[in-house]
Motif scaffolding. Sequence first.
Motif, short mmCIF file in Angstrom:
data_model
loop_
_atom_site.label_atom_id
_atom_site.label_comp_id
_atom_site.label_asym_id
_atom_site.label_seq_id
_atom_site.Cartn_x
_atom_site.Cartn_y
_atom_site.Cartn_z
N VAL A 155 1.07 -1.30 0.02
CA VAL A 155 -0.04 -0.10 0.06
C VAL A 155 1.26 1.29 -0.15
N GLN A 156 0.41 2.29 -0.54
CA GLN A 156 1.18 3.57 -0.61
C GLN A 156 0.65 4.44 0.36
N ILE A 157 1.30 5.15 1.11
CA ILE A 157 0.59 6.28 2.36
C ILE A 157 1.30 7.36 1.95
N LYS A 158 0.48 8.45 1.78
CA LYS A 158 0.47 9.79 1.29
C LYS A 158 0.50 10.77 2.37
N ASP A 159 1.46 11.29 2.87
CA ASP A 159 1.55 12.37 4.14
C ASP A 159 0.95 13.56 3.45
N LEU A 160 -0.32 13.98 3.75
CA LEU A 160 -0.98 15.21 3.20
C LEU A 160 -0.34 16.54 3.87
N ILE A 161 0.19 16.28 5.30
CA ILE A 161 0.80 17.53 6.01
C ILE A 161 2.14 17.91 5.47
N LEU A 162 3.02 16.73 5.42
CA LEU A 162 4.25 17.05 4.91
C LEU A 162 4.24 17.53 3.25
N GLY A 163 3.25 16.98 2.63
CA GLY A 163 2.78 17.43 1.23
C GLY A 163 2.64 18.76 1.00
N ALA A 164 1.86 19.31 1.77
CA ALA A 164 1.57 20.79 1.76
C ALA A 164 3.00 21.70 2.04
N GLU A 165 3.77 21.17 3.24
CA GLU A 165 4.61 21.77 3.50
C GLU A 165 5.77 22.02 2.56
N ILE A 166 6.03 21.02 1.74
CA ILE A 166 7.12 20.95 0.79
C ILE A 166 6.48 21.55 -0.64
N ALA A 167 5.21 22.11 -0.86
CA ALA A 167 4.85 22.53 -2.03
C ALA A 167 5.29 23.73 -2.16
N GLY A 168 5.78 24.58 -1.50
CA GLY A 168 6.49 25.63 -1.58
C GLY A 168 7.84 25.76 -1.88
N LEU A 169 8.52 24.66 -1.60
CA LEU A 169 9.87 24.64 -1.75
C LEU A 169 10.40 24.42 -3.33
N SER A 170 11.66 24.92 -3.34
CA SER A 170 12.44 24.58 -4.73
C SER A 170 12.50 23.06 -4.64
N LYS A 171 12.29 22.88 -6.18
CA LYS A 171 12.35 21.24 -6.34
C LYS A 171 13.87 20.88 -6.73
N ASP A 172 14.80 22.00 -6.56
CA ASP A 172 16.02 21.62 -6.81
C ASP A 172 16.75 21.49 -5.76
N ARG A 173 16.22 21.92 -4.36
CA ARG A 173 16.93 21.78 -3.18
C ARG A 173 17.09 20.23 -2.81
N ASP A 174 18.04 20.08 -1.81
CA ASP A 174 18.12 18.63 -1.40
C ASP A 174 16.97 18.32 -0.28
N ASP A 175 16.76 19.25 0.41
CA ASP A 175 15.70 18.83 1.48
C ASP A 175 14.29 18.63 0.89
N TYR A 176 13.91 19.30 -0.35
CA TYR A 176 12.74 19.08 -1.04
C TYR A 176 12.88 17.70 -1.57
N LEU A 177 13.89 16.93 -2.11
CA LEU A 177 13.74 15.57 -2.66
C LEU A 177 13.71 14.56 -1.59
N LYS A 178 14.46 15.00 -0.38
CA LYS A 178 14.29 13.96 0.98
C LYS A 178 12.92 13.96 1.18
N LYS A 179 12.20 15.06 1.56
CA LYS A 179 10.78 15.29 2.00
C LYS A 179 9.72 14.75 1.35
N GLN A 180 10.27 14.88 0.01
CA GLN A 180 9.40 14.19 -1.25
C GLN A 180 9.16 12.76 -1.21
N ALA A 181 10.25 12.15 -0.68
CA ALA A 181 10.24 10.52 -0.55
C ALA A 181 9.68 10.36 0.80
N ASP A 182 9.60 11.15 1.59
CA ASP A 182 8.79 10.76 3.11
C ASP A 182 7.52 11.08 2.86
#
Length: 429
Positions: free
Chosen positions: A376-403
């Motif tokens: 099953v896939q679990i999609k974290d909506l709270i974290l997803g909203a948090e990273i929506a405004g981050l630059s996609k080139d940033r390392d923390d964006y890639l890590k948080k996207q995986a989480d």
Amino acid sequence: MALKPYRSYRVGSVFRNEKPGPGRFREFMQFDADTVGSASMAADAEMCMMAADAMEGLGIPRGSYLVKVWNRKLLDGLMDAVPELENASPEKRLQVLRSIDKAERLGLKSVQQLLGEGRKDESGDFTKGAELPISANNFITSSTTTTTLVYSFDRLISPSEIEAIEKNEQPPFDVDSYREKLRRYLRDRPIPVACETGLAQLTDLSRIVVAAGYSDRVKIDPSVVRGLEYYTGPVYEVELTFKTKDEEGQFVRFGSVGGGGRYDGLIARFRGEAVPATGFSIGVSRLAAALQHLGKISSKPEPGPVVVTVFPDVPIAEYQRMVARLREAEYAPGKKIRAELYLGDGRFGAQVKYADKRGSPCVVIQGGNEKAKGEVQIKDLILGAEIAGLSKDRDDYLKKQADAQFAVKENQLVEGVRKVLARNNVTWD
């Protein structure tokens, strides 16, 4: 009714047929307190002091609220003093009372207009007035304030005089000054009995309030009008005096959160016997809005449930089984996970949007591909909203996207959801 007097306390939902406003809803929770079987003004004073204690017990500081008191007998006596109203129809007298009731919200100028020809509001709507003669209009308008007004009998109180009254702080209520105001209008006629009774009741109530140390919180205010159809003596209202913004962004006083009064004739309508009673009600929903404004309670809504999304290539019973597993599981000792199955017809995007609007911390996803893998896939909506405004080139964006969206084995569903709840400090009461 076996024992009188007795005190009663209740809470429940009630409804109003009035225009909603800031913290003012058509359906709302209300707390009621009543003392039945006592005609003593001590019972009314106790209600007012209880209301003040309730405000401070909730964290509303002294100076940010006021319990205002007046008397229905005085209101009736004022109209008995006016020849044009003494024998007028109940509808006519109610029209005058409703005009007085607008003093706090619209000001004395509007009261004067409503007692006269009428008033046009900002929208252009016109409200027909009570059409009182000038002398009666001046008398009743001046009677809604503790400021002493010397007026003529043939000229309306001028706008500049009214503006001066409203600009300055009103003096404390004084019984002798108010009685003199009555005598000035009545001239050689006697003061109506209802006025004398009302003044005597206010005097008794005030003495008790002062003796108990509540004189800075409970004030006599002649603009208070409540329960036009059934109150018979003192009437009171709790007003929050701090300002808030209305729907148009304009600053307004928060206003009343509760009120009450003596209703000695109401019980007799149902029991056939005279039973004196007094009571007070506090609008819990409106009060909660005020407490949120003051930061006394959180305005953040409680999290919604975990939403299990659905796909056409997986039997609906499989999804319901997931919901049941989640609901049976605890995320903390004695705390069960809240979960629900999506029951709409929308595609996946619509399902996630639904979960967002519900305030859900995460959604559970299992289509045919995941089912074949036993995942099953679990999609974290709270974290997803948090990273929506981050630059996609940033390392923390890639890590948080995986989480923000990850896969777990079917038998690890509960553990995966617990991980999201713990990461975001999600709890349900």
